[in-house]
Scaffold this motif. Structure first.
Motif, short mmCIF file in Angstrom:
data_model
loop_
_atom_site.label_atom_id
_atom_site.label_comp_id
_atom_site.label_asym_id
_atom_site.label_seq_id
_atom_site.Cartn_x
_atom_site.Cartn_y
_atom_site.Cartn_z
N ASN A 51 0.81 -1.20 0.00
CA ASN A 51 0.00 0.00 0.00
C ASN A 51 0.85 1.27 0.00
OD1 ASN A 51 1.04 -0.37 2.48
ND2 ASN A 51 -0.81 0.18 3.61
N SER A 53 2.85 4.47 -1.24
CA SER A 53 2.59 5.39 -2.34
C SER A 53 3.59 5.14 -3.47
CB SER A 53 2.73 6.82 -1.83
OG SER A 53 2.88 7.70 -2.91
N ASP A 148 6.01 6.19 4.36
CA ASP A 148 4.67 5.82 3.96
C ASP A 148 3.69 5.89 5.12
OD1 ASP A 148 3.01 4.86 1.78
OD2 ASP A 148 2.76 3.09 3.03
N SER A 149 4.21 5.64 6.34
CA SER A 149 3.33 5.71 7.52
C SER A 149 3.04 7.14 7.92
CB SER A 149 3.99 4.98 8.70
OG SER A 149 4.22 3.63 8.40
N ASN A 150 3.97 8.04 7.66
CA ASN A 150 3.85 9.39 8.20
C ASN A 150 3.50 10.46 7.17
OD1 ASN A 150 4.62 8.60 10.90
ND2 ASN A 150 6.68 8.33 10.11
N TYR A 151 3.45 10.07 5.90
CA TYR A 151 3.19 11.07 4.85
C TYR A 151 2.26 10.47 3.79
CZ TYR A 151 7.05 13.75 6.82
OH TYR A 151 7.86 14.46 7.67
N THR A 152 1.63 11.38 3.06
CA THR A 152 0.80 10.99 1.94
C THR A 152 1.22 11.80 0.71
OG1 THR A 152 -1.03 10.67 3.47
CG2 THR A 152 -1.56 10.66 1.14
N HIS A 154 0.51 13.22 -3.01
CA HIS A 154 -0.60 13.55 -3.91
C HIS A 154 -0.01 13.96 -5.27
CE1 HIS A 154 -3.46 13.58 -0.51
NE2 HIS A 154 -2.43 14.08 0.16
N VAL A 171 3.81 16.23 -0.97
CA VAL A 171 3.96 15.22 0.09
C VAL A 171 3.49 15.87 1.39
CG1 VAL A 171 5.55 13.71 1.30
CG2 VAL A 171 5.87 14.16 -1.13
N ASN A 174 1.26 13.57 8.05
CA ASN A 174 0.08 13.17 8.83
C ASN A 174 0.00 13.92 10.16
OD1 ASN A 174 -0.50 11.39 6.78
ND2 ASN A 174 0.42 9.63 7.80
#
Lengths: 357, 193
Positions: A51, A53, A148-152, A154, A171, A174
């Protein structure tokens, strides 16, 4: 009272039915657990979480695999709105790890003639800190799982940067006390060609913009460095001669930030040791620096003269720097300006230093 | 109507029960109690000396006759009577083992109706299974107790191993006007201007 034989026969018949069913259920459960465990272990050990990004995965792979030479402008912003733009060349030789070999070369200050006092000062600064600009002064995925755990990430579509096809991403962290990154990555190599850092108020804090990008292996210019990367705190202390005043920052107070790198540096001029521990959440970083044998600059402060422990704190939009002295050791905790949790970390380290000494 | 007996009765009862200490005074005052005291002393002496049994009763012949009389007039169907009717066994040596059961009782036990071998096999299996279940239960209980102990130990271990929390001190923060020298300061702000 002894049961009648007929009662035992009934019980035996019942048990003959129940036991095989229970044994079958137990066997099925064991088989299921046995089948699931390798899957869970394989999932936990995989380098690329399913999962994660795609943008972050591409950035992580680019660091490990891509060699290139890039010329770029690094812009520094001060608290008064002033900007200094410095041109640099970065040569990267990938080695399969997240810490590639590289060399940084100072090219000049934009708008400043070569040989000026400012030019010379920047040249000296790059000679001393150039490697740190590359490792900590640019957008970099240091740990894919943590990132990946702390950012998303787009995707904001295609663009052009340094004459190359690129893709723009935002980026987003979270947590609210971290920076927001706008990056543009080269389509062919996923190397960042542009990175801008904003705080939560969308104030621009730092910017690195590529002007020339050449993919492929490059002959690295030799770089003199006095820093050595070691395995952990104990190894660093051993290298430094086991000074008892050093403090191993307690785990559990750094939150999602995990230790990324431990460096030991010896100043060739005065022989002074410096321990730098870098923590990362996958993208953002902060450092804990300890330098034994340093004079206490706060010794004459009114509170300090009364014996009260004092932490000096500087904070603006770009950085938080906390300094204190204990047991002849200078401590410095430094990170992004919005990362106010560093206050608590500095206080915890100070308490441990007081307890140790 | 109150009588002299009514007045004297409590004292007489206390005297005869032995709960009063002034026995001599009451015996001298009450003739009936004095007579009883004398009689009781005589009876006590007589009871302390058991009377010798009559010589006829001590004769073996008399005992044999009693035995024959019981056998002759007893219930012929009784197993006990039948056992008594059997001739006496010769005296066994002192160190010889006594038979575990009297012959009549042994015969009675032997003649009791027996359960079938299959039924007793079932009982045996059930007992064995029951013992096995108890062992398994004990084993399971031991395992769970062990796991619970290990979990409790694991939970307490950090408390034991964690060094004592440093003393809580009032650490003050002093805000600085300029950023302290350091790599991170240069990294973020460049060189001081």
């Amino acid at each position: 009272m002894i049961p009648k034989p007929a009662d035992f026969r009934y019980l035996l018949e019942s048990m003959r039915l129940v036991r095989p069913i229970a044994a079958a259920c137990r066997s099925l459960a064991l088989v299921a657990i046995g089948a699931l465990l390798p899957c869970v272990a394989a999932w936990a050990q995989t380098d690329e979480p399913s999962n994660a990004s795609p943008a972050l995965v591409a950035l992580d792979q680019s660091i490990r695999q891509q060699s290139y030479t890039i010329e770029q402008v690094r812009r520094f912003f001060d608290a008064k709105g002033g900007v200094t733009s410095v041109r640099e060349r970065l040569q990267v030789a990938a080695n399969g790890s997240s810490a590639p070999d590289f060399a940084t070369t100072f090219l000049g200050v934009v708008g400043e003639p070569a040989g000026s006092a400012l030019h010379t000062r920047w040249q000296q600064t790059y000679a001393r800190h150039g490697r740190r600009f590359a490792t900590q002064g640019s957008f970099r995925v240091t740990n894919l799982d943590s990132a990946d755990s702390n950012y998303t990430a787009h995707d904001f579509g295609p663009t052009v940067r340094a004459g190359r096809s690129a893709r723009r991403f935002v980026v987003f962290p979270n947590a609210v006390d971290k920076s927001i990154w706008l990056i543009e990555t080269d389509d062919a190599t996923a190397v960042p060609l542009y990175a801008a850092e904003f705080d939560v108020h969308v104030r621009l804090l730092a910017e690195v913009e590529a002007t020339l990008f050449t993919p492929g292996a490059a002959a690295l210019a030799p770089q003199a460095t006095t820093a050595a990367v070691v395995a952990d705190f104990q190894a660093a202390r051993a290298v430094m001669g086991n000074p008892p005043e050093l403090v191993d920052p307690p785990t559990g107070v750094t939150g999602e930030y995990q230790i990324d790198r431990v460096e030991v540096q010896n100043d060739p001029l005065n022989g002074q040791w410096k321990l730098t521990m870098t923590y990362t959440d996958g993208i953002d970083q902060f450092v804990v620096v300890q330098a034994p044998g340093t004079a206490d600059s706060f010794a004459t402060l009114p509170g300090k003269t009364r014996g009260a422990p004092v932490i000096g704190r500087y904070r603006d939009a770009a950085m938080s720097v906390l300094v204190f002295w204990e047991g002849g050791v200078s401590f410095q905790v430094a990170g992004r300006g919005s990362l106010q949790r560093l206050d608590a970390l500095a206080r915890t380290i100070y308490r441990h230093a007081l307890h140790t000494h | 109507m109150k009588t002299l007996l009514d007045a004297e009765l409590p004292a007489c009862r206390a005297f005869l029960a032995g709960t009063t200490t002034s026995t001599d005074d009451h015996a001298q005052a009450c003739a009936a109690c004095a007579a009883r005291l004398r009689l009781r002393s005589g009876l006590a002496a007589a009871l302390r000396t058991p009377p010798a049994p009559a010589a006829a009763l001590q004769s073996p012949d008399f005992l044999a006759a009693v035995h024959e009389r019981i056998v002759a007039h007893g219930e012929r169907d009784s197993a006990v009577v039948a056992a008594l009717a059997s001739p006496p066994r010769p005296a066994a040596p002192i160190d010889a083992c006594e038979p575990p059961l009297a012959p009549a009782l042994a015969r009675a036990v032997a003649s009791a109706p027996r359960a079938s071998a299959f039924a007793w096999s079932g009982v045996r299996q059930a007992v064995i299974a029951d013992i096995g279940e108890r062992r398994a239960l004990r084993r399971r209980v031991s395992i769970w107790l062990g796991l619970a102990s290990a979990a409790a130990l694991a939970a307490l271990l950090p408390l034991v191993l964690t060094p004592a929390e440093p003393p809580t001190l009032d650490i003050a923060f002093a805000d600085l006007d300029t950023a302290p020298d350091g790599d991170f300061t240069v990294l973020r702000g460049g060189i001081p201007r």
